[in-house]
Design an enzyme around this catalytic site. Structure first.
Site, PDB file in Angstrom:
ATOM      1  N   PHE A 127       0.835  -1.192   0.000  1.00 51.42           N
ATOM      2  CA  PHE A 127       0.000   0.000   0.000  1.00 51.42           C
ATOM      3  C   PHE A 127       0.879   1.254   0.000  1.00 51.42           C
ATOM      4  CE2 PHE A 127      -2.933   3.165   1.725  1.00 51.42           C
ATOM      5  CZ  PHE A 127      -4.049   2.914   0.942  1.00 51.42           C
ATOM      6  N   ASP A 204       1.317  -5.013   8.514  1.00 53.99           N
ATOM      7  CA  ASP A 204       0.170  -4.131   8.315  1.00 53.99           C
ATOM      8  C   ASP A 204      -1.073  -5.012   8.295  1.00 53.99           C
ATOM      9  OD1 ASP A 204      -1.941  -2.648   7.162  1.00 53.99           O
ATOM     10  OD2 ASP A 204      -0.571  -1.394   6.010  1.00 53.99           O
ATOM     11  N   TYR A 229     -11.446   1.317  10.658  1.00 51.64           N
ATOM     12  CA  TYR A 229     -12.650   1.756   9.946  1.00 51.64           C
ATOM     13  C   TYR A 229     -13.109   0.774   8.872  1.00 51.64           C
ATOM     14  CZ  TYR A 229      -8.744   3.775   7.296  1.00 51.64           C
ATOM     15  OH  TYR A 229      -7.547   3.974   6.647  1.00 51.64           O
ATOM     16  N   LYS A 230     -12.387  -0.329   8.693  1.00 48.63           N
ATOM     17  CA  LYS A 230     -12.793  -1.330   7.714  1.00 48.63           C
ATOM     18  C   LYS A 230     -13.674  -2.363   8.410  1.00 48.63           C
ATOM     19  CE  LYS A 230      -8.449  -0.621   5.166  1.00 48.63           C
ATOM     20  NZ  LYS A 230      -8.944   0.303   4.144  1.00 48.63           N
ATOM     21  N   ARG A 378     -12.779  -4.197  -6.679  1.00 54.58           N
ATOM     22  CA  ARG A 378     -12.698  -5.030  -5.479  1.00 54.58           C
ATOM     23  C   ARG A 378     -14.106  -5.250  -4.919  1.00 54.58           C
ATOM     24  NH1 ARG A 378      -8.475  -2.652  -1.182  1.00 54.58           N
ATOM     25  NH2 ARG A 378     -10.158  -1.121  -1.094  1.00 54.58           N
TER      26      ARG A 378
END
Length: 403
Positions: A127, A204, A229-230, A378
């Site tokens: 990322f 991560d 927040y996912k 996705r």
């Protein structure tokens, strides 16, 4: 298609977690929300939780709430995330800053503790935040970045790590679940390989926490960072968490020395003296409001168990792959995720040259996946808030949008 619909409905009928679907806010006009791996839905109970906080904790107790509960919230909530989702014993996890800031803190602390080692290893497709932070630290400390060129679908393998780590490796930075393909890395074997070379490893966990059972202590992980927040549904901008294995306490020293990480916060001392344990990795005032929403989601995950969440994740993504085979592959769509459920996380990525425009059409029709450059969609499937029929309807909407 009728067989797929029957399959989806049968999976939903047998879903032991189906009762949790109603716990989430239903967005008007959204037919299928397939972006829970990027921003989780809010819980229905959240408005009451927020109102009670404003009315009582803040509105009535005022500044007294710092002494009564807020000062310890970063470590107490960190311990809870560790217990529910990370396989981490108490005293090793803290909720504090953004993912970026925590990545910086732990990377800097790690390389500074590895005297005589001058290389940071990171995958070239990791990322952007992870790569950018690593680049900045390498420049600050006069270190070299060694890039791993991993398979874009299978992700980083143990052999990739063994080929690059050596006596000069200070730190290896990897994602547990690849944000593009969803490939799930072998945490235990890779961590062992890094340690064999004398390096430290930072994982991560942004795309795995709350959906993949993770055993940080059992795997001997040194450091980890993840967002909330996912799959933890903490809301946009909710704070991240940092894990520092207890064996590194008192050895690693974080680089952003703020007063909230001091041993005696209110001594207002003339020099910084860090708190013991994980608390020293706090810098500024904890984002108390940002810690509220995820607490309800942790209740749900704990009630369901992270193992059951993982099993549903496999059936959701498995259905998405089967629907891809039958409905999308004939249209020239490519599967950009591992086929084996044991090798992927909670999202499935598919590719087609027209997907940038297709995504716009889907959003306009109330089907919400996300687009990843250059041509990937996705399908992010959060198990507690997503049904199998919703997944199928999303895949069929992609088919219809392609014409």
């Amino acid at each position: 298609m009728s067989d797929l619909l029957a399959l989806a409905r049968d999976l939903d009928a047998r879903d032991p977690l189906a009762s949790h679907l109603d716990a989430f806010v239903e967005a008007p006009g959204v037919a299928a929300y397939l972006d829970g791996n990027s921003l989780g839905r809010p819980l229905r109970e959240l408005p009451d939780r927020l109102a009670a906080f404003v009315r009582e904790d803040w509105g009535t107790r005022l500044i007294r709430s710092w002494d009564e509960q807020w000062m310890d919230l970063p470590t107490e909530l960190g311990d809870r995330i560790g217990r529910v989702a990370l396989g981490a014993a108490a005293g090793q996890t803290v909720v504090a800053d953004s993912t970026t800031v925590l990545l910086y803190k732990l990377m800097r602390a790690a390389v500074d503790a590895q005297a005589g080692r001058a290389e940071i290893v990171i995958e070239e497709g990791n990322f952007p935040t992870d790569r950018f932070v690593a680049e900045g630290i390498a420049a600050e400390r006069g270190m070299t970045l060694r890039w791993i060129a991993a398979d874009q679908i299978a992700g980083v393998q143990v052999a990739d790590i063994e080929a690059v780590v050596n006596e000069n490796t200070a730190l290896v930075v990897l994602s547990h679940v690849d944000y593009r393909s969803g490939a799930l890395a072998d945490m235990r074997a890779i961590t062992d390989a890094v340690h064999e070379a004398g390096g430290l490893v930072l994982w991560d966990l942004c795309h795995s926490v709350g959906v993949i059972p993770t055993e940080l202590d059992a795997c001997g992980v040194d450091l980890a960072v993840g967002c909330t927040y996912k799959y933890l549904n903490g809301g946009p901008g909710s704070p991240a968490f940092a894990y520092v294995n207890a064996r590194h306490h008192g050895v690693l020293r974080q680089p952003i020395q703020g007063w909230m990480g001091a041993g005696d916060v209110f001594a207002m001392g003339s020099a910084y003296a860090p708190a013991g344990g994980i608390r020293q990795f706090i810098s500024g005032t904890p984002p108390v409001l940002g810690m509220l929403a995820m607490q309800g989601m942790l209740d749900l995950i704990e009630a369901a168990s992270i193992g059951a969440v993982r099993e549903k994740s496999k059936t959701l993504t498995g259905l998405a792959v089967q629907a891809f085979d039958e409905e999308l592959a004939p249209l020239g769509v490519r599967l950009l995720s591992p086929r084996d459920a044991a090798q992927r996380g909670g999202h499935v990525t598919i590719g087609h040259p027209d997907f940038a425009e297709v995504t716009k059409t889907l959003w306009a029709d109330g089907v919400i996946p996300d687009f990843r450059f250059p041509d990937g969609i996705r399908l992010g499937l959060s198990p507690l808030s997503t049904s199998h029929e919703e997944v199928l309807s999303g895949v069929l909407a992609v088919r219809d949008a392609l014409g």
